[in-house]
Structures are given as C-alpha cells and as structure tokens.
Design a protein around this motif. Structure first.
Motif, PDB file in Angstrom:
ATOM      1  N   ARG A  94      38.272  56.215  35.933  1.00 46.83           N
ATOM      2  CA  ARG A  94      37.701  55.187  35.557  1.00 46.83           C
ATOM      3  C   ARG A  94      38.487  53.617  35.544  1.00 46.83           C
ATOM      4  O   ARG A  94      37.902  52.704  35.995  1.00 46.83           O
ATOM      5  N   GLU A  95      39.815  53.821  35.278  1.00 46.32           N
ATOM      6  CA  GLU A  95      40.634  52.617  35.513  1.00 46.32           C
ATOM      7  C   GLU A  95      40.646  52.469  37.055  1.00 46.32           C
ATOM      8  O   GLU A  95      40.640  51.052  37.607  1.00 46.32           O
ATOM      9  N   LEU A  96      40.746  53.183  38.001  1.00 43.29           N
ATOM     10  CA  LEU A  96      40.737  53.007  39.247  1.00 43.29           C
ATOM     11  C   LEU A  96      39.599  52.480  39.853  1.00 43.29           C
ATOM     12  O   LEU A  96      39.528  51.531  40.741  1.00 43.29           O
ATOM     13  N   ILE A  97      38.445  52.915  39.399  1.00 41.03           N
ATOM     14  CA  ILE A  97      36.943  52.325  39.886  1.00 41.03           C
ATOM     15  C   ILE A  97      36.852  50.924  39.055  1.00 41.03           C
ATOM     16  O   ILE A  97      36.741  49.941  39.725  1.00 41.03           O
ATOM     17  N   GLU A  98      37.570  50.701  38.116  1.00 42.36           N
ATOM     18  CA  GLU A  98      37.587  49.416  37.503  1.00 42.36           C
ATOM     19  C   GLU A  98      38.526  48.261  38.077  1.00 42.36           C
ATOM     20  O   GLU A  98      37.844  47.246  38.417  1.00 42.36           O
ATOM     21  N   ASP A  99      39.505  48.791  38.554  1.00 42.99           N
ATOM     22  CA  ASP A  99      40.281  48.058  39.401  1.00 42.99           C
ATOM     23  C   ASP A  99      40.036  47.697  40.661  1.00 42.99           C
ATOM     24  O   ASP A  99      39.918  46.792  41.356  1.00 42.99           O
ATOM     25  N   SER A 100      38.960  48.682  41.284  1.00 41.24           N
ATOM     26  CA  SER A 100      38.474  48.365  42.516  1.00 41.24           C
ATOM     27  C   SER A 100      37.402  47.318  42.567  1.00 41.24           C
ATOM     28  O   SER A 100      37.481  46.352  43.284  1.00 41.24           O
ATOM     29  N   TYR A 101      36.633  47.265  41.276  1.00 36.75           N
ATOM     30  CA  TYR A 101      35.776  46.459  41.199  1.00 36.75           C
ATOM     31  C   TYR A 101      36.128  45.134  40.849  1.00 36.75           C
ATOM     32  O   TYR A 101      35.831  43.988  41.541  1.00 36.75           O
ATOM     33  N   ASP A 102      37.345  44.975  40.212  1.00 38.46           N
ATOM     34  CA  ASP A 102      37.939  43.787  39.896  1.00 38.46           C
ATOM     35  C   ASP A 102      38.442  43.252  41.129  1.00 38.46           C
ATOM     36  O   ASP A 102      38.517  41.911  41.253  1.00 38.46           O
ATOM     37  N   LEU A 103      39.297  43.764  41.971  1.00 37.14           N
ATOM     38  CA  LEU A 103      39.721  43.544  43.262  1.00 37.14           C
ATOM     39  C   LEU A 103      38.404  42.780  44.249  1.00 37.14           C
ATOM     40  O   LEU A 103      38.742  41.950  44.833  1.00 37.14           O
ATOM     41  N   VAL A 104      37.396  43.569  44.120  1.00 38.91           N
ATOM     42  CA  VAL A 104      36.390  42.682  45.054  1.00 38.91           C
ATOM     43  C   VAL A 104      35.686  41.679  44.465  1.00 38.91           C
ATOM     44  O   VAL A 104      35.535  40.627  45.194  1.00 38.91           O
ATOM     45  N   VAL A 105      35.736  41.492  43.251  1.00 38.41           N
ATOM     46  CA  VAL A 105      35.186  40.363  42.435  1.00 38.41           C
ATOM     47  C   VAL A 105      36.189  39.336  42.793  1.00 38.41           C
ATOM     48  O   VAL A 105      35.835  38.147  43.032  1.00 38.41           O
ATOM     49  N   ALA A 106      37.437  39.589  42.446  1.00 42.91           N
ATOM     50  CA  ALA A 106      38.611  38.503  42.844  1.00 42.91           C
ATOM     51  C   ALA A 106      38.461  37.881  44.276  1.00 42.91           C
ATOM     52  O   ALA A 106      38.689  36.734  44.545  1.00 42.91           O
ATOM     53  N   GLY A 107      37.745  38.790  45.178  1.00 47.43           N
ATOM     54  CA  GLY A 107      37.718  38.187  46.658  1.00 47.43           C
ATOM     55  C   GLY A 107      36.442  37.520  46.644  1.00 47.43           C
ATOM     56  O   GLY A 107      36.291  37.193  47.961  1.00 47.43           O
ATOM     57  N   LEU A 108      35.382  37.494  45.913  1.00 47.65           N
ATOM     58  CA  LEU A 108      34.288  36.667  46.045  1.00 47.65           C
ATOM     59  C   LEU A 108      34.618  35.092  45.978  1.00 47.65           C
ATOM     60  O   LEU A 108      35.438  34.517  45.441  1.00 47.65           O
ATOM     61  N   PRO A 109      33.678  34.231  46.519  1.00 52.65           N
ATOM     62  CA  PRO A 109      33.645  32.854  46.404  1.00 52.65           C
ATOM     63  C   PRO A 109      33.939  32.485  44.947  1.00 52.65           C
ATOM     64  O   PRO A 109      33.092  33.229  44.157  1.00 52.65           O
ATOM     65  N   ARG A 110      34.265  31.603  44.859  1.00 53.26           N
ATOM     66  CA  ARG A 110      34.354  30.969  43.222  1.00 53.26           C
ATOM     67  C   ARG A 110      32.835  30.913  42.499  1.00 53.26           C
ATOM     68  O   ARG A 110      32.656  31.405  41.380  1.00 53.26           O
ATOM     69  N   ALA A 111      31.903  30.295  43.150  1.00 50.83           N
ATOM     70  CA  ALA A 111      30.623  30.195  42.635  1.00 50.83           C
ATOM     71  C   ALA A 111      29.912  31.699  42.248  1.00 50.83           C
ATOM     72  O   ALA A 111      29.173  31.550  41.282  1.00 50.83           O
ATOM     73  N   GLU A 112      30.223  32.443  43.145  1.00 49.76           N
ATOM     74  CA  GLU A 112      29.712  33.944  42.729  1.00 49.76           C
ATOM     75  C   GLU A 112      30.248  34.604  41.754  1.00 49.76           C
ATOM     76  O   GLU A 112      29.747  35.220  40.904  1.00 49.76           O
ATOM     77  N   ARG A 113      31.740  34.439  41.584  1.00 51.42           N
ATOM     78  CA  ARG A 113      32.425  34.928  40.499  1.00 51.42           C
ATOM     79  C   ARG A 113      31.702  34.313  39.232  1.00 51.42           C
ATOM     80  O   ARG A 113      31.710  35.010  38.104  1.00 51.42           O
ATOM     81  N   LEU A 114      31.790  32.844  39.083  1.00 54.22           N
ATOM     82  CA  LEU A 114      31.296  32.239  38.011  1.00 54.22           C
ATOM     83  C   LEU A 114      29.679  32.768  37.574  1.00 54.22           C
ATOM     84  O   LEU A 114      29.399  32.705  36.469  1.00 54.22           O
ATOM     85  N   ARG A 115      28.887  33.088  38.825  1.00 50.66           N
ATOM     86  CA  ARG A 115      27.698  33.779  38.438  1.00 50.66           C
ATOM     87  C   ARG A 115      27.916  35.146  37.716  1.00 50.66           C
ATOM     88  O   ARG A 115      26.942  35.327  36.738  1.00 50.66           O
ATOM     89  N   LEU A 116      28.821  35.563  37.966  1.00 49.30           N
ATOM     90  CA  LEU A 116      28.917  37.031  37.215  1.00 49.30           C
ATOM     91  C   LEU A 116      29.363  36.763  35.956  1.00 49.30           C
ATOM     92  O   LEU A 116      29.018  37.956  34.705  1.00 49.30           O
ATOM     93  N   ASP A 117      29.879  35.705  35.315  1.00 54.56           N
ATOM     94  CA  ASP A 117      30.398  35.737  34.148  1.00 54.56           C
ATOM     95  C   ASP A 117      29.114  35.301  33.037  1.00 54.56           C
ATOM     96  O   ASP A 117      29.589  35.379  32.094  1.00 54.56           O
ATOM     97  N   ARG A 118      28.253  34.647  33.621  1.00 56.50           N
ATOM     98  CA  ARG A 118      26.991  34.402  32.835  1.00 56.50           C
ATOM     99  C   ARG A 118      26.346  35.572  32.424  1.00 56.50           C
ATOM    100  O   ARG A 118      26.083  36.479  33.007  1.00 56.50           O
ATOM    101  N   PRO A 119      25.908  35.488  31.114  1.00 53.76           N
ATOM    102  CA  PRO A 119      25.131  36.737  30.349  1.00 53.76           C
ATOM    103  C   PRO A 119      23.796  36.852  31.027  1.00 53.76           C
ATOM    104  O   PRO A 119      23.360  35.851  31.618  1.00 53.76           O
TER     105      PRO A 119
END
Length: 119
Positions: A94-119
């Motif tokens: 589970r940690e490895l899957i979460e790390d993979s997801y986080d790495l991909v999100v970190a590589g997204l453009p800032r506007a898309e990352r901010l979109r993910l933070d919204r509820p």
C-alpha cells in the motif's frame, strides 16, 4: 493483497481512474491521465508496476530481492515491478502504491495539483 483489494486501493485515491489502453486484461490506474500503476489482475503471481524514486527503487530491489524487480517493459530507473502474492506485507505494498501516486501527482502542472486538493 487480493486483486480486488489492489484495484480498490488504487481507485481510492483522489481522481484515480482505471483504464485499459493496451488490452482488456491490463488495468492501468491513472490520475488526471497519468499512469501510476499497471497490472494484470488475472495473472498469478499478481504483480503491479509502480513508479518509484530512483534511489528508493534500487534500495527496495536489494531489500526484497526477487519480489521487487526493475519495472517490466518500463523505464527501469523509475519503475519497479512488485510481486503482490503475500510475501511482502500488505502495508508495504500500500505504501509503494501511495508513493507511486504521489510521485505522479508531484509531476503534474501546478493548476492540476491544486484541482486535486479541492474537495
């Protein structure tokens, strides 16, 4: 971890989707169109390709020889193939899957990352 648990965990992340761009058997889990996990849920032993920090990738391969190997058909510097057959603790998988997801999100453009933070 069962195939059903693997699928459910991958889909539990914000904006995660399952796609089948290669064939009907290969599940590709994406966040905003970018892959963070790839698996064939019907194959045994169950494996999943996950993105990984290059230094962590090498360390994990050494610590879990034969269970975590360079990513099959992937950039071997950034991807590992993880065997999910019960020999590795589910918590680690589970940690490895979460790390993979986080790495991909970190590589997204800032506007898309901010979109993910919204509820």
């Amino acid at each position: 971890m069962t195939p059903e648990e693997l699928r459910a965990f991958c889909l539990s992340f914000n904006a995660a989707e399952e796609d089948f761009p290669f064939n009907p058997e290969t599940s590709v889990f994406k966040v905003l169109g970018k892959m963070f996990a790839l698996t064939n849920l019907g194959v045994r032993p169950l494996t999943v390709n996950l993105k990984c920090d290059p230094e962590d990738a090498v360390r994990l391969r050494g610590e879990h020889e034969g269970l975590i190997i360079p990513g099959w058909h992937m950039n071997k510097r950034h991807w590992n193939t993880v065997t999910v057959d019960g020999e590795l603790p589910d918590r680690l998988v589970r940690e490895l899957i979460e790390d993979s997801y986080d790495l991909v999100v970190a590589g997204l453009p800032r506007a898309e990352r901010l979109r993910l933070d919204r509820p």
